[in-house]
Scaffold this active site. Structure first.
Site, PDB file in Angstrom:
ATOM      1  N   ASP A   1       7.848   4.260   2.923  1.00  0.00           N
ATOM      2  CA  ASP A   1       7.378   3.258   1.922  1.00  0.00           C
ATOM      3  C   ASP A   1       8.290   1.933   2.314  1.00  0.00           C
ATOM      4  OD1 ASP A   1       4.905   4.163   0.745  1.00  0.00           O
ATOM      5  OD2 ASP A   1       6.307   5.103  -0.825  1.00  0.00           O
TER       6      ASP A   1
ATOM      7  N   ASP B   1      -1.173   2.487   1.895  1.00  0.00           N
ATOM      8  CA  ASP B   1      -1.478   2.435   0.523  1.00  0.00           C
ATOM      9  C   ASP B   1      -2.413   1.065   0.247  1.00  0.00           C
ATOM     10  OD1 ASP B   1       0.091   4.764   0.132  1.00  0.00           O
ATOM     11  OD2 ASP B   1       1.851   3.366  -0.492  1.00  0.00           O
TER      12      ASP B   1
END
Length: 159
Positions: free
Chosen positions: A117, A135
């Site tokens: 991330d 995402d």
């Protein structure tokens, strides 16, 4: 080649996700942060062994396999829904976005054992958990799938 545009959408989502992650991995040390928009947006390098909002992240490692299997099951369900004509055009596109995003994160789980991330939004002391391009495809895809479902429901009620 009825579904070619959907295959392309899913593959493009995976490729964009992986390119962005490899770019971050090449330039950042773990947990490094670079401010892009003051007091609002940073690039960073963090990892998530769980799912959204680090769900199940603090477990012993079984969750990696759980989320891989879950991605395959949900993607199979979505692909079957597309094949059976259960969604409208928007829903088919949304399903492809979700599948591409899910497999972008599956690739991370296979390669790194966790998800990479790097997008971090915040305001003052309020932080949205760091996330990635996969995402984003998943979240936008889910929103579009809901909109498609509402549109399809209206069509069915009108018929």
């Amino acid at each position: 080649m009825k579904y070619l545009s959907l295959y392309i959408t899913a593959v493009v989502a995976m490729i964009l996700d992986q390119i962005s992650k490899w770019a971050i991995l090449a330039k950042f040390e773990d947990f490094e942060r670079v401010n892009i928009i003051p007091h609002f947006f940073d690039l960073t390098l963090v990892y998530n062994t769980g799912a959204a909002f680090s769900f199940l992240a603090n477990h012993s490692g079984w969750q990696k396999y759980f989320f891989i299997v879950l991605a395959f099951v949900i993607s199979g369900w979505l692909a079957n829904g597309v094949r059976k004509g259960e969604f409208g055009k928007l829903g088919n596109f949304a399903a492809a976005m979700i599948i591409g995003g899910a497999f972008g994160n599956v690739i991370d789980r296979f390669i790194h054992g966790k998800v990479v991330d790097f997008l971090l939004f915040y305001w003052q002391n309020h932080y949205y958990p760091a996330f990635n391009v996969a995402d984003s495809f998943i979240c936008v895809g889910v929103a579009l799938l809901i909109i498609d479902g509402l549109k399809q429901g209206k069509k069915n009620r009108a018929a």
